[in-house]
Design an enzyme around this catalytic site. Structure first.
Site, short mmCIF file in Angstrom:
data_model
loop_
_atom_site.label_atom_id
_atom_site.label_comp_id
_atom_site.label_asym_id
_atom_site.label_seq_id
_atom_site.Cartn_x
_atom_site.Cartn_y
_atom_site.Cartn_z
N ASP A 1 -32.20 22.26 4.53
CA ASP A 1 -33.25 21.22 3.75
C ASP A 1 -34.79 21.48 3.33
O ASP A 1 -35.44 21.97 4.65
CB ASP A 1 -33.78 20.27 5.27
CG ASP A 1 -31.69 19.97 5.92
OD1 ASP A 1 -30.67 19.53 5.64
OD2 ASP A 1 -32.26 18.52 5.94
N LYS B 1 -30.31 10.81 2.31
CA LYS B 1 -30.33 11.36 3.86
C LYS B 1 -31.56 10.64 4.22
O LYS B 1 -32.44 10.86 3.53
CB LYS B 1 -30.75 13.19 4.05
CG LYS B 1 -30.49 13.19 5.70
CD LYS B 1 -30.66 14.89 5.78
CE LYS B 1 -31.25 15.00 7.76
NZ LYS B 1 -30.68 16.25 7.80
N LYS C 1 -34.02 13.45 0.79
CA LYS C 1 -33.94 12.95 1.86
C LYS C 1 -35.77 12.44 1.66
O LYS C 1 -36.48 12.96 1.43
CB LYS C 1 -34.20 14.07 2.89
CG LYS C 1 -33.90 13.92 4.12
CD LYS C 1 -33.85 15.70 4.94
CE LYS C 1 -34.62 15.27 6.28
NZ LYS C 1 -34.10 16.52 7.17
#
Length: 238
Positions: A95, A186, A157
Site C-alpha cells: 500500500d 479500498k 485507496k
C-alpha cells in the site's frame, strides 16, 4: 442495506497494525486477532514484516505493508527500495502513498512515474495507491484515480488513517466511478463499525483497511445469531 456474513466481511478486511507506538506485545496481540477472525490480511509496519510472516504462518492470513508511509514524500528510488525489501521479507501486498504535494501541484507525469516505478518493482504483487483524500478535492481525487490506473495499480485507496479525515461513502463512489473495472477500491480511515463497513462495500469498495476487525466481525457474528449489529465510525484512527 445488504446483509454480509462474518466470513464475507472477513474476506474484505486488511487488519491495520500501523501505529508507530505499538510494542512487540501489541503487535502480537493484533496478529492473533487477525488469525482468530480469519481476515484477508494484515497491513503492518515494514520492520514488522518478517515477524508477522512467521507468526501468521499456516493461518491463511496474508501479510501486506506500506510504502512511503504516511506522507508519500520519499523519493521514488526510496519507495522502490522499500518495496523490494518488503517483498524480500515476505510481504505480498504493498500500500503505497502517492506524492500528495506533486498531485496538488498538477505534476501528473511525476505522480504517475512514481506509482509506476513501485508497480514495476512489485511484479505480480498487488499494489494499492493511497491518496489521502482529506487533503484533496473531487477533481484531484478523480485525477489520482486515472493516474493510478494508467500506472498499473491494482487498487486505489482513500487514506492512511493518520490525516484529518478518513474514508467517506461519497469518496468511495467517486473513486469507483473514476477507474475501470480492473481497478478495485479500498476504504480506509475511520471504518470502525459494522454499518460503516457495509456502507463502504455498498458504495463500491472491495477491501477495507481498519484496526477494528474484531469489532466489525463481532457485530456480524451477532447479527447472524439474531442479535443487533452495532456500529461506530471514529475518524481519529485507522
Amino acid at each position: 442495506m445488504t446483509s454480509y456474513t462474518e466470513s464475507q466481511l472477513a474476506a474484505t478486511i486488511d487488519h491495520a497494525i500501523l501505529k508507530p507506538e505499538l510494542t512487540r506485545a501489541d503487535l502480537d496481540a493484533e496478529l492473533d486477532v487477525a488469525a482468530e477472525w480469519k481476515v484477508f490480511s494484515v497491513c503492518v509496519r515494514p520492520s514488522d514484516i518478517p515477524h508477522a510472516v512467521a507468526r501468521l504462518q499456516g493461518t491463511g492470513v496474508a501479510v501486506g505493508t506500506v510504502i512511503g508511509f504516511p506522507h508519500g514524500t520519499t523519493s521514488t528510488a526510496a519507495k522502490v527500495a522499500e518495496a523490494g525489501q518488503a517483498l524480500a521479507d515476505g510481504a505480498v501486498e504493498l500500500d503505497m502513498v502517492l506524492n500528495i504535494g506533486m498531485l496538488r501541484s498538477g505534476m501528473d507525469d511525476a505522480v504517475e512515474s512514481d506509482i509506476r516505478a513501485v508497480v514495476e518493482a512489485a511484479g505480480d504483487h498487488i499494489v494499492k495507491v493511497i491518496f489521502e483524500t482529506a487533503y484533496l478535492d473531487d477533481e484531484q481525487i478523480g485525477r489520482a484515480c486515472r493516474l493510478s490506473e494508467a500506472a498499473g495499480a491494482d487498487f486505489v485507496k482513500t487514506s492512511t488513517g493518520f490525516a484529518g479525515g478518513g474514508a467517506t461513502v461519497e469518496h468511495i463512489r467517486l473513486m469507483r466511478a473514476s477507474v475501470g473495472e480492473n481497478v478495485q477500491v479500498k476504504a480506509s480511515g475511520g471504518v470502525r463499525g459494522f454499518d460503516a463497513a457495509v456502507a463502504m462495500l455498498e458504495a463500491g469498495a472491495t477491501r477495507l483497511g481498519t484496526s477494528a476487525a474484531a469489532t466489525i466481525l463481532g457485530a456480524a457474528r451477532r447479527q447472524e445469531g439474531g442479535g443487533p449489529a452495532s456500529s461506530a465510525v471514529d475518524e481519529s484512527s485507522y
